[in-house]
Design an enzyme around this catalytic site. Sequence first.
Site, PDB file in Angstrom:
ATOM      1  CB  SER A 222      16.507  50.644 150.221  1.00  0.00           C
ATOM      2  OG  SER A 222      16.564  51.308 151.427  1.00  0.00           O
ATOM      3  CG  ASP A 443      21.330  56.434 150.250  1.00  0.00           C
ATOM      4  OD1 ASP A 443      20.634  56.613 151.092  1.00  0.00           O
ATOM      5  OD2 ASP A 443      21.324  55.609 149.459  1.00  0.00           O
ATOM      6  CG  HIS A 471      17.236  55.709 149.971  1.00  0.00           C
ATOM      7  ND1 HIS A 471      18.232  55.232 150.365  1.00  0.00           N
ATOM      8  CD2 HIS A 471      16.041  55.016 150.101  1.00  0.00           C
ATOM      9  CE1 HIS A 471      18.025  53.938 150.636  1.00  0.00           C
ATOM     10  NE2 HIS A 471      16.848  53.909 150.498  1.00  0.00           N
TER      11      HIS A 471
END
Length: 504
Positions: A222, A443, A471
């Site tokens: 991320s 995602d 995610h």
Amino acid sequence: MRRVTAAALLLAAAAGCSTAPAEPASGPSADSTAASDKISWGPCTDIKRPDGEPPARQDASVRCGKLAVPLDYAKPDGEKLNLALIKLPSTGGAGKRLGSVVFNFGGPGASGVDTLDQAAKALTALRARYDLISFDPRGVERSSGVRCGDGAEMDKFVALDTLPPDDETDRQVASANKRFAALCQQNSGKILPYVGTVNAARDMDRIRDAVGDAKLNYVGMSYGTQLGGVYATLFPKNVGRMVLDAPLDPTVTFEQRTLAQTRGFQKAYESFLRACVKETCALGKDQATAHTNVENLLNQLTAQPLKVGNRELSQGLASTGVAAALYSELTWPFLEEALGAALKGNGEALLYLADSYTGRSPDGSYSTQMTSFPAITCVDTAERPDEATLRRTEQAALKISPLFGSEGSGGLCRVWPAKGSDEARHVDATGSAPIVVVGGKGDPATPYEWAPKLTAQLKTATLVTYEGEGHGAYLSGSKCIQGLVDAYLIDGKVPGKGTSCPAA
């Protein structure tokens, strides 16, 4: 149930061959910006689980330490900041150890110290060949974590309603943002100008040097993909084997990011509802009915929050709880139970999901998740959107999703007390070793469209596509993705162009 949910939230936050790069090596690097201090490793004494409690049993082999780095890299001999680190020593023995792998699990604002300890079992194969290392980045938790008021102030801020989308709600949000920013300046003003990603990347090079590695082997998830991209831009010759999972496109504006993420969460929400109504669903017999019931619940909470002990489940907290559970398919069953219970007047489970996301412990204290995030985000961009841009963004987002539409983080950055820079928004790793980027089609937080964009910007990257939900892919449970990533990190096998993995 709470233990299972906490583990699932961890996994949510924390996702052919070509010529292999050179083997990782140990020793000093010619490209290091400065000699690093040594890390003094010792027992870990303050590890926390997602609910704020210590682990039931701590692995005695895990070590924690601190590394002094410059607060301001323009003054390398000036005031120091102590970075908190954690190390899971390699289990494979000296003959098999390849070096170290550094992890950043995202946020920005996630504690690497806590998260790596929680993720240890999922990383067993990698630990057989590497020391696994993570850290609380500057401004996070033990590394001079940004604080913005006490628990009571944080309770007010995170419980703020976002519905109905009218002028009064906008005024309340604007007032809360100003109060929050002022508290951040009051409590953490000295560090706010120095918490950005560029400085964090320099810190990682200090970590690489301090552990004795010539190259940085790295897994970023991320936000950690932006941190990795900036590192590879600043220190391309120091890049070893780098994996960027759930990639962020650093060039997007606040408006573009808000709209893309709103689409992503709405898509995940619809996928959750479809999965729910395939069998007996606590929310309704079909997708339309289930959605209406959820929408009615959130609207009702704006007028009458649900009592949960001595607290209340507001619409703002309920929406946060829903979003938190959409990060991973693993938490969808719990989200169904939580929403079903709330429809019957019991908001405890939905409040628990919100607390897991905001970093609130049962004693009312907060981690720095919600405070480090804007501190780093706002310093990483010179963008300060005006009121017209915020309202345009909000209106466009609400058309995509009445449940998740908002003005995004631009409103808070508009009043942030520290100046921002666009340096972290431009990445180019030309000259680095191959980088592997992993993007997920389902995602919600880092939409797949960002994956090929970051891959192209880096110049030295290869894209791997994950067809599943959630995610992040590396910790999603996908054996295909984990196998590809581990083969690269351990054996140097770069995935071929166009490689993809099915949903787990």
